[in-house]
Design an enzyme around this catalytic site. Structure first.
Site, PDB file in Angstrom:
ATOM      1  N   MET A  55      -7.820 -19.024  22.925  1.00 52.58           N
ATOM      2  CA  MET A  55      -8.621 -20.154  23.349  1.00 52.58           C
ATOM      3  C   MET A  55      -8.907 -21.086  22.165  1.00 52.58           C
ATOM      4  SD  MET A  55      -9.030 -19.856  26.549  1.00 52.58           S
ATOM      5  CE  MET A  55      -8.904 -18.629  27.847  1.00 52.58           C
ATOM      6  N   CYS A  56      -9.406 -22.243  22.468  1.00 53.01           N
ATOM      7  CA  CYS A  56      -9.655 -23.267  21.462  1.00 53.01           C
ATOM      8  C   CYS A  56     -11.048 -23.116  20.861  1.00 53.01           C
ATOM      9  CB  CYS A  56      -9.522 -24.655  22.095  1.00 53.01           C
ATOM     10  SG  CYS A  56      -7.997 -24.864  23.039  1.00 53.01           S
ATOM     11  N   GLN A  57     -11.365 -23.978  19.893  1.00 53.91           N
ATOM     12  CA  GLN A  57     -12.711 -24.018  19.337  1.00 53.91           C
ATOM     13  C   GLN A  57     -13.215 -25.450  19.317  1.00 53.91           C
ATOM     14  OE1 GLN A  57     -14.194 -21.753  16.172  1.00 53.91           O
ATOM     15  NE2 GLN A  57     -12.839 -20.016  16.475  1.00 53.91           N
TER      16      GLN A  57
END
Length: 268
Positions: A1-3
């Protein structure tokens, strides 16, 4: 997942310190190596930097890290691709115009079977679920309020209702701003900190960098920083409960509403 990384302030402030730690997570101290981007509001204008390279090694990120752009609202994103190939068109944050203002959006998560009808007023350029959700949010806000921007309380309530619909399709952590305020949805994981007087020293988790904010601020400054994971290891960050939508303005949390059943903490 992204941040995700966001900043909302009561005076124009640079994000160089926080971005230094955040930048390292894009392929350095973490695995998010599929591109990065950052947007700064300056009045009605917006500076937007995007790069499909990992932020830890991106020359553009180095420029931003050492360029003290001052802004009251900033949104940044480092990507771990789930939907859409690695490429500039799929790199967050995304920008669109609504009611004569630029809007900036970045998303962390994965929305499954999310294919809402779009009427042509906002069309995705890339192939991400994130940009599709952004276009749909703005479309529905325009449908509700027409050609004139609503009061912020009404805007927040409408955004809350729309967020409830999207979260049925999966993880929907996001940051959204029109330059006046910043909205943050903690679908699964977000934290924030409000820095105000008396200011103290802060040390980054991902870089051996320390700053004494008392040397670079005035007593009336107030800065809210929102991140997927805390950026410093010697400050107390507030976990934003999963399933909460937040409204930040002038460096403070104004209001929060639940986006799933259960008790939530009120903003301090």
């Amino acid at each position: 997942m992204c941040q995700l990384l966001g900043m909302n302030c009561n005076v124009p402030t640079d994000i160089c310190f926080s971005f230094s730690g955040f930048q390292a997570r894009g392929g350095g101290t973490d695995v998010h190596s599929d591109g990065w981007g950052i947007a700064f509001f300056e009045g009605k204008g917006t500076r937007l930097f995007l790069d499909p390279q990992p932020s830890a090694t991106s020359p553009v990120a180095e420029l931003v890290r050492h360029y003290p752009i001052r802004s009251k609202n900033v949104i940044a994103h480092i990507r771990k691709a789930t939907q859409g190939a690695v490429g500039l068109e799929n790199t967050h944050p995304f920008m669109r115009e609504l009611w004569g203002r630029y809007w900036i959006f970045a998303h962390n998560g994965n929305l499954l079977d999310f294919a809402p009808p779009l009427d042509g007023s906002f069309i995705p350029v890339g192939l991400t679920d994130s940009e599709r959700a952004f276009c749909w949010l703005l479309q529905e806000l325009r449908h509700r309020f027409g050609g004139q921007a609503p009061e912020r309380t009404d805007l927040f309530d409408a955004l809350h209702q729309l967020t409830l619909e999207v979260t049925q399709h999966g993880e929907f952590n996001f940051l959204l701003s029109n330059g006046d305020c910043l909205f943050a949805h903690a679908s699964t994981k977000l934290s924030h900190i409000v820095r105000q007087a008396p200011f103290a020293r802060a040390h980054l988790k991902d870089q051996d960098v320390t700053v004494d904010f008392s040397d670079v601020t005035s007593p009336n400054d107030r800065v809210a920083v929102i991140a997927t994971l805390p950026l410093t290891d010697n400050e107390t960050w507030t976990d934003m409960p999963p399933g909460t939508l937040w409204w930040f303005e002038e460096g403070a949390a104004v209001k929060t509403l639940p986006t799933r059943p259960g008790p939530i903490k009120k903003p301090a």
